[in-house]
Scaffold this motif. Structure first.
Motif, PDB file in Angstrom:
ATOM      1  N   GLU A 132       0.758  -1.122   0.024  1.00 36.23           N
ATOM      2  CA  GLU A 132       0.113  -0.106  -0.143  1.00 36.23           C
ATOM      3  C   GLU A 132       0.918   1.489   0.048  1.00 36.23           C
ATOM      4  O   GLU A 132       0.553   2.324  -0.596  1.00 36.23           O
ATOM      5  CB  GLU A 132      -0.990  -0.087   1.271  1.00 36.23           C
ATOM      6  CG  GLU A 132      -2.031   1.314   1.345  1.00 36.23           C
ATOM      7  CD  GLU A 132      -2.968   1.192   0.355  1.00 36.23           C
ATOM      8  OE1 GLU A 132      -3.664   2.135   0.253  1.00 36.23           O
ATOM      9  OE2 GLU A 132      -2.812   0.217  -0.708  1.00 36.23           O
ATOM     10  N   LEU A 136       0.704   4.341  -2.630  1.00 39.27           N
ATOM     11  CA  LEU A 136       0.435   5.729  -2.465  1.00 39.27           C
ATOM     12  C   LEU A 136       1.432   6.690  -2.901  1.00 39.27           C
ATOM     13  O   LEU A 136       1.221   7.727  -3.305  1.00 39.27           O
ATOM     14  CB  LEU A 136       0.186   5.876  -0.859  1.00 39.27           C
ATOM     15  CG  LEU A 136      -0.993   4.934  -0.210  1.00 39.27           C
ATOM     16  CD1 LEU A 136      -1.150   5.514   1.394  1.00 39.27           C
ATOM     17  CD2 LEU A 136      -2.339   5.766  -0.750  1.00 39.27           C
ATOM     18  N   ILE A 160       1.788  10.641   4.598  1.00 40.87           N
ATOM     19  CA  ILE A 160       1.068   9.579   4.472  1.00 40.87           C
ATOM     20  C   ILE A 160       0.855   9.165   6.012  1.00 40.87           C
ATOM     21  O   ILE A 160       1.805   8.991   6.884  1.00 40.87           O
ATOM     22  CB  ILE A 160       1.861   8.554   3.980  1.00 40.87           C
ATOM     23  CG1 ILE A 160       2.139   8.694   2.324  1.00 40.87           C
ATOM     24  CG2 ILE A 160       1.252   7.185   4.156  1.00 40.87           C
ATOM     25  CD1 ILE A 160       3.075   7.947   1.611  1.00 40.87           C
ATOM     26  N   ARG A 163      -4.596   6.975   7.785  1.00 38.52           N
ATOM     27  CA  ARG A 163      -5.809   7.189   6.723  1.00 38.52           C
ATOM     28  C   ARG A 163      -5.436   7.009   5.260  1.00 38.52           C
ATOM     29  O   ARG A 163      -6.119   6.287   4.532  1.00 38.52           O
ATOM     30  CB  ARG A 163      -6.367   8.542   6.992  1.00 38.52           C
ATOM     31  CG  ARG A 163      -6.853   9.063   8.336  1.00 38.52           C
ATOM     32  CD  ARG A 163      -7.398  10.299   8.254  1.00 38.52           C
ATOM     33  NE  ARG A 163      -6.393  11.253   8.005  1.00 38.52           N
ATOM     34  CZ  ARG A 163      -6.665  12.710   7.672  1.00 38.52           C
ATOM     35  NH1 ARG A 163      -7.954  13.118   7.879  1.00 38.52           N
ATOM     36  NH2 ARG A 163      -5.509  13.414   7.407  1.00 38.52           N
ATOM     37  N   GLY A 164      -4.196   7.592   4.873  1.00 36.26           N
ATOM     38  CA  GLY A 164      -3.773   7.165   3.630  1.00 36.26           C
ATOM     39  C   GLY A 164      -2.940   8.314   3.178  1.00 36.26           C
ATOM     40  O   GLY A 164      -2.061   8.600   3.974  1.00 36.26           O
ATOM     41  N   ASP A 203     -10.585   4.945  -4.532  1.00 39.36           N
ATOM     42  CA  ASP A 203     -10.474   4.938  -3.010  1.00 39.36           C
ATOM     43  C   ASP A 203     -11.477   6.212  -2.901  1.00 39.36           C
ATOM     44  O   ASP A 203     -11.757   6.883  -3.701  1.00 39.36           O
ATOM     45  CB  ASP A 203      -8.926   5.365  -2.726  1.00 39.36           C
ATOM     46  CG  ASP A 203      -8.021   4.483  -3.059  1.00 39.36           C
ATOM     47  OD1 ASP A 203      -7.846   4.284  -4.316  1.00 39.36           O
ATOM     48  OD2 ASP A 203      -7.468   3.951  -2.265  1.00 39.36           O
ATOM     49  N   HIS A 279      -8.225   8.054   0.940  1.00 40.51           N
ATOM     50  CA  HIS A 279      -8.418   7.246   2.206  1.00 40.51           C
ATOM     51  C   HIS A 279      -8.283   5.495   1.686  1.00 40.51           C
ATOM     52  O   HIS A 279      -8.694   5.241   0.917  1.00 40.51           O
ATOM     53  CB  HIS A 279      -9.953   7.248   2.463  1.00 40.51           C
ATOM     54  CG  HIS A 279     -10.260   8.227   3.695  1.00 40.51           C
ATOM     55  ND1 HIS A 279     -10.072   8.330   4.597  1.00 40.51           N
ATOM     56  CD2 HIS A 279     -10.768   9.403   3.110  1.00 40.51           C
ATOM     57  CE1 HIS A 279     -10.287   9.667   5.032  1.00 40.51           C
ATOM     58  NE2 HIS A 279     -10.799  10.179   4.242  1.00 40.51           N
ATOM     59  N   SER A 280      -6.986   4.904   2.307  1.00 41.76           N
ATOM     60  CA  SER A 280      -6.668   3.487   1.892  1.00 41.76           C
ATOM     61  C   SER A 280      -7.975   2.644   2.344  1.00 41.76           C
ATOM     62  O   SER A 280      -8.649   2.768   3.408  1.00 41.76           O
ATOM     63  CB  SER A 280      -5.510   3.129   2.638  1.00 41.76           C
ATOM     64  OG  SER A 280      -5.094   1.774   2.417  1.00 41.76           O
ATOM     65  N   ARG A 287      -3.315  -0.232   8.150  1.00 39.17           N
ATOM     66  CA  ARG A 287      -2.937   1.250   7.931  1.00 39.17           C
ATOM     67  C   ARG A 287      -2.103   1.847   9.117  1.00 39.17           C
ATOM     68  O   ARG A 287      -1.566   2.530   8.813  1.00 39.17           O
ATOM     69  CB  ARG A 287      -4.404   2.055   7.533  1.00 39.17           C
ATOM     70  CG  ARG A 287      -5.140   1.443   6.529  1.00 39.17           C
ATOM     71  CD  ARG A 287      -6.272   2.613   6.103  1.00 39.17           C
ATOM     72  NE  ARG A 287      -7.334   1.880   6.869  1.00 39.17           N
ATOM     73  CZ  ARG A 287      -8.057   2.423   7.941  1.00 39.17           C
ATOM     74  NH1 ARG A 287      -7.361   3.580   8.484  1.00 39.17           N
ATOM     75  NH2 ARG A 287      -8.914   1.970   8.558  1.00 39.17           N
TER      76      ARG A 287
END
Length: 299
Positions: A132, A136, A160, A163-164, A203, A279-280, A287
Motif C-alpha cells: 500500500e 500511495l 502518509i 488514513r492514507g 479510493d 483513504h486507503s 493502515r
C-alpha cells in the motif's frame, strides 16, 4: 282403528357423539414428530465410509481424478474448499498507478525494513502495508509530475498517515483570498493537476477545510462556515471539471479545531489550508503500520 292402535310409534334415536375424536389427530401428530426426529438423527450421523464412496463417485462423474473440495471430515466442507482470506476488501481492484520517472518519491518502499513478526497474520499485514505504501507513493509521484508539467512543482504538502495519502493545499492568499472561498487561479491549476489521478482510482476521498484561529467577519458567521465552503468549492472543481465520481468524495469543514501548528508566526499560514485525503481501503491494523514505515526509512 284397531290396526292403527296396534302399531308402535317410531322413536328417533340421537346420533352418538364421539368424544374421543381428538385422539386420532393426536396420534397422527405424534407419528409425524417421531418420523421427523428419526430423520434429524439420521442426518446428524455421517457414515465415513459411505461419505468417501459418495465423494469419489461424484468426483469420477465430473472428471476430477483427485477431488479436493469435499473432504471426509466431521463436516461437509473444510478450509480446502473455501476462498482464502487475503485481508483485502472486496470490490473492484484498486488501480495501480505507475510512478513518474521524473520524480523521485520521498520514500523508497524497498528501503523499508521488514518487521520481525511472530505470527503469520502480522507478516501478512506488514506485506500489505508495504504494497500500500508503494501504491500511495506512486500516486504522490504522479500528482507531483502533473504539477511540474504546469509549473507548480512543490506547491503542495504530502503526508502518509494511518488514513492514507494527504495532499495539503497550504499557502497564505495563494489558493483563497482572506475570508473568501472562491478558488484563485493557482488553486484551480493545482486541483486540475491532481484531478486525473484522483479520478482514476477507486479510493474514497474526503476534502477537509481548515482555517486559523483568527475570528472571521463579513459573509461568514464563523470559521466553520468558511472552512466548509472552501472544501465544497474544491470538491465541486474535482467533480464538475475532473470527472471524480460524486459517490466516493465528500467535503467537511473543521474550522480552526484541528491546527497543524499550535502557536507562533507560522500558525496563521499553516493552519489555513484544504486537505485532500485519499483513504486507503485496507483494514485499520494494516493502515496503522504506514506512518512507521515512512519514518522508519530515515529519509
Amino acid at each position: 282403528m284397531s290396526a292403527q292402535k296396534g302399531r308402535k310409534p317410531r322413536v328417533h334415536e340421537e346420533e352418538h357423539e364421539n368424544h374421543e375424536r381428538w385422539a386420532v389427530s393426536y396420534a397422527d401428530m405424534m407419528t409425524v414428530l417421531v418420523g421427523l426426529f428419526i430423520v434429524l438423527y439420521a442426518m446428524s450421523q455421517v457414515d465415513q465410509t459411505k461419505f468417501e464412496a459418495l465423494r469419489g463417485s461424484l468426483a469420477a462423474g465430473f472428471g476430477n481424478a483427485s477431488p479436493t473440495v469435499l473432504t471426509g471430515a466431521a463436516g461437509l466442507m473444510d478450509s480446502a474448499g473455501t476462498v482464502p482470506d487475503t485481508g483485502l476488501p472486496s470490490g473492484p481492484e484498486t488501480n495501480q498507478i505507475a510512478p513518474a520517472a521524473a520524480v523521485d518519491p520521498a520514500v523508497d518502499p524497498a528501503d523499508v525494513p521488514a518487521t520481525d513478526a511472530g505470527a503469520d497474520g502480522e507478516v501478512q499485514a506488514v506485506a500489505q502495508a508495504r504494497d500500500e505504501l508503494t501504491r500511495l507513493l506512486a500516486m504522490q509521484a504522479q500528482i507531483e509530475a502533473n504539477l511540474a508539467a504546469v509549473g507548480m512543482a512543490g506547491q503542495v504538502r504530502y503526508v502518509i498517515d494511518a488514513r492514507g495519502l494527504v495532499i495539503g493545499l497550504v499557502a497564505n492568499d495563494f489558493y483563497f483570498d482572506e475570508g473568501s472561498a472562491a478558488l484563485k487561479p493557482a488553486a484551480t491549476t493545482v486541483i486540475d493537476a491532481a484531478g486525473p489521478v484522483l479520478a482514476a482510482i477507486t479510493d474514497q476521498i474526503s476534502i477537509e477545510g481548515h482555517t486559523n484561529a483568527t475570528p472571521i467577519s463579513g459573509r461568514y458567521a464563523t470559521n466553520w462556515e468558511l472552512s466548509s465552503d472552501r472544501a465544497t468549492q474544491v470538491l465541486r472543481r474535482l467533480v464538475e471539471n475532473n470527472a471524480v465520481p460524486g459517490d466516493r468524495i465528500a467535503a467537511v469543514g473543521y474550522g480552526s479545531s484541528r491546527p497543524l501548528v499550535d502557536s507562533g508566526a507560522d500558525a496563521l499560514t499553516a493552519n489555513r489550508r484544504v486537505d485532500l485525503v485519499i483513504h486507503s481501503p485496507l483494514p485499520e491494523p494494516v493502515r496503522e503500520l504506514l506512518p512507521s514505515m515512512v519514518t522508519g526509512t530515515g529519509k
